[in-house]
Design a protein around this motif. Structure first.
Motif: not given
Lengths: 321, 373
Positions: A11-13, A141-162
């Motif tokens: 998870l770290a690397t 903390p960057l690892v924890y950020i990574g956990y939520i980052f990927a789903p957020l980007v997915w939501l952004y690409i698939e579900k938002t207007r931008p």
């Protein structure tokens, strides 16, 4: 060989690959292939480390790493979006330029000790058996950020207007343009974001996961592996994240294989002759190729894959179908 | 703010003048040196000092020039390797790995040994050259097949195979062929060395210390072969057609998949020959780091030469000089920095080949401004 440790290290690397691969997903979904990830990561790693060394603030280092790599990526944007030059060659030059800049500016950083980003546990979650120690204990903390980052980007690409605009400029820029989307500006923006994320990936190495500056060895080809992961992931940020963690875990497992004397009742050949380790070190690169073959075959079978306009410059007023 | 002129950009409809591509290449190199000077100046290094040192170390004497040519030799071959592949828009980024595999296969001839160790040079050297080409071609074959059969992106596969080739060589250098535990093989016997000018110093004293070797002739011959194949042969026509217009090539009944594999092998063979020339002409054994990134520099060489085989020779001399100078100058990485700037300048300047940019003054300018206002 301890599964918990391998998962923890993976998870770290993997977080390094995660940021770089998701950055590349964004640029490529916008229609711009950027092969300069390795160069941008290296510049990010160097910038982050040296800024932290100078200011004592690793987070400021992370921010500057993102900015530096983002600015570097803008050269690619100018050359490919405005000058409509070949994206492959431009991306390669970006690798040279980033590597050269990082090596020249990072001269003398090797062996220095900069302030690093400290690891911490997430209280409560860390107590869960097995999952806790692997996922929520003693991570950057960057690892924890990574956990939520990927789903957020997915939501952004698939579900938002931008996000829809992003998909549009990568699939059918002419249509997007007719709808009033500024194709050029958005492509610049996503190349820049991709650059920033590559810089973040670099800083994740030098300030957190394997701290320090070891010139070109700092990234050792991970930028290229990230590009391979994007294809494997079929341009999906969630799959990219999974692939990144998988790769991270495999890297760790390979390291751990060198230790024990017996494996599954057989004598460990690495214990007799450590030079067999060279073959083991080939694994991440060969696995990238394997992942690519799998990704490409899936793309062929399901007739989906790369954004339709990937690699094509958009020229307003020209018939582009 | 009203300027006394405006810049008009229009798409070129007629052919580019013949001198333009060469001029943009030269201009790109000049620009790259200017930008790099700026970076050097910013970090407090005197660029004039660095550059004059560059010049002395590379063209300052016959011996220095010979060093430059020795570094240019592998670049010519690797640059040609990239030229061949890029003509077909096949992005072989794996010349570095193919170079190492060429060196490995050529070493097999003397280290296994495949031929009796006391064979005459006239037998050993052609055998090593052939094996070098085979090694490179094998390393080009895999990505070629993966691309042709499964549509796997060759950029990533060739790049990944670079790392694999270097690790593969390391195993043999560190383990099986290690010379008394050192990380190198024993020095090859003299009969497997490419002849050097300094070998003739006894007859021609002027050659003493001139390390230029026969490999440079390989490079020049290869340039002629590549030129002939590309411009005069049917195969070259197919390659160029696939590169320019794959759709048309398909309609013309050209077998694209087969050509992908063949061109990757041809490209790999040239890079492999570079590896052979380097171990047989310069280091005389297999060891670590026989290439300071020749395979990657070859990409820039090919592009700067506008994929012209004879242009590759000229550009290789310039980049050979950069390598010679780069090893002796601090901070390291300057050579890479200049290379990056060169490549960027050259692809940016391509816009000049596609568009006509002119400055409009006087009446036309006022008309243009009036229109837009």
């Amino acid at each position: 060989m301890n599964l918990e440790i391998i998962l923890h290290a993976g998870l770290a690397t993997g977080t390094i690959l995660l940021f770089a691969a998701i950055g590349e997903v964004l640029a490529e979904r916008a229609g711009v292939l950027n092969l300069g990830v390795e160069g941008m990561m290296l510049l990010g790693a160097m910038t982050g480390f040296s800024v932290s060394l100078a200011t004592g603030n690793p987070w400021f280092g992370v921010a500057m790493a993102m900015l530096a790599a983002g600015l570097l990526s803008l050269t690619h944007a100018v050359v490919t979006i405005s000058f409509q030059a070949d994206q492959v060659v431009s991306g390669l030059s970006l690798t040279f330029l980033g590597t050269g800049l990082a090596l020249v500016l990072g001269n003398g950083l090797t062996g220095q000790n900069a302030a690093l980003i400290p690891n911490f546990d997430i209280a409560g979650l860390a107590a869960i058996p097995f999952v806790g120690p692997a996922f929520f204990k003693d991570h950057s903390p960057l690892v924890y950020i990574g956990y939520i980052f990927a789903p957020l980007v997915w939501l952004y690409i698939e579900k938002t207007r931008p996000g829809m605009h992003l998909r549009a400029i990568g699939e059918k820029p002419v249509a997007a343009d007719t709808m009033g989307v500024n194709v050029y500006a958005l492509r610049y923006f996503y190349v820049f974001v991709g650059g920033c994320l590559a810089g973040l990936a670099g800083a994740t190495i030098s300030l957190s996961v394997s701290p320090g500056w070891y010139s070109a060895q700092t990234t050792s080809g991970q930028g290229w592996i990230a590009i391979g992961l994007v294809i494997f992931a079929q341009w999906n940020p969630l799959r990219a994240a999974l692939g990144a963690y998988l790769f991270g875990a495999l890297r760790r497992a390979i390291l751990d294989l060198q230790g024990p004397r017996m494996i599954l009742g057989f004598t460990n050949p690495l214990f007799i002759n450590s030079n067999f380790g060279f073959f083991l070190q080939m694994a991440p690169y060969l696995l990238t190729i394997l992942a690519l073959v799998i990704g490409s075959r899936a793309a062929m079978r399901k007739r989906l894959g790369a954004p339709a306009a990937l690699g094509e410059p958009y020229i307003r007023g020209e018939r582009g179908l | 703010m009203a300027l006394p002129f405006s810049v008009a950009v229009e798409k070129r409809t007629e052919d580019v003048p013949r001198w333009m591509p060469a001029l943009t290449s030269v201009g790109s190199v000049v620009l790259a040196f200017v930008f790099s000077a700026l970076v050097l100046w910013l970090i407090g290094v005197n660029p004039v000092q660095v550059y004059s040192f560059f010049l002395r170390a590379t063209f300052g004497s016959w011996a220095a020039f010979s060093d430059t040519m020795v570094k240019a030799t592998p670049l010519i071959l690797v640059g040609l390797a990239c030229t061949v592949a890029f003509k077909m828009k096949l992005w072989n980024i794996g010349a570095e790995g193919q170079f190492y595999m060429g060196a490995f296969f050529a070493s097999l001839v003397v280290l296994v040994p495949l031929l009796p160790t006391n064979s005459p040079p006239a037998v050993l050297i052609p055998a090593m050259a052939l094996m070098g080409m085979v090694g490179g071609a094998v390393w080009g074959f895999f990505p070629g097949v993966l691309k042709a059969r499964f549509g796997v992106n060759e950029i990533i596969t060739t790049l990944m195979l670079n790392y694999v080739a270097i690790l593969w060589n390391n195993f043999w250098i560190f383990d099986r062929w290690s010379d008394a535990g050192f990380q190198m093989t024993p020095t090859f016997e003299r009969n497997s060395w490419l002849p050097r000018l300094s070998d003739y110093a006894r007859t021609y004293p002027a050659f003493s210390g001139i390390t230029l070797h026969l490999g440079v002739i390989f490079g020049i011959l290869a340039a002629i072969v590549v030129w002939w194949v590309m411009q005069r042969s049917r195969w070259g026509y197919e390659i160029r057609l696939i590169g320019d217009n794959p759709q048309a090539a398909r309609y013309a009944g050209i077998n694209i998949a087969r050509n992908i594999v063949l061109v990757m092998m041809f490209s790999g063979a040239l890079a492999g020959l570079a590896g052979m020339s380097e171990i047989s002409g310069v280091v005389h054994r297999l060891q670590e780091r026989i290439s300071p990134g020749y395979g990657f520099t070859g990409i820039i060489v090919a592009w700067l030469a506008k994929l012209n085989p004879f242009g590759v020779i000229l550009v290789s001399i310039l980049f050979g000089a950069l390598i010679v100078a780069g090893r002796e100058v601090q901070p390291s990485g300057i050579a890479q920095l200049i290379q990056g700037f060169v490549l960027f300048a050259v692809i940016s300047s391509d816009v000049l080949l596609r568009y006509k940019i002119h400055i409009v003054r006087g009446a036309d300018h006022t008309a243009a401004v009036g229109e837009s206002a």
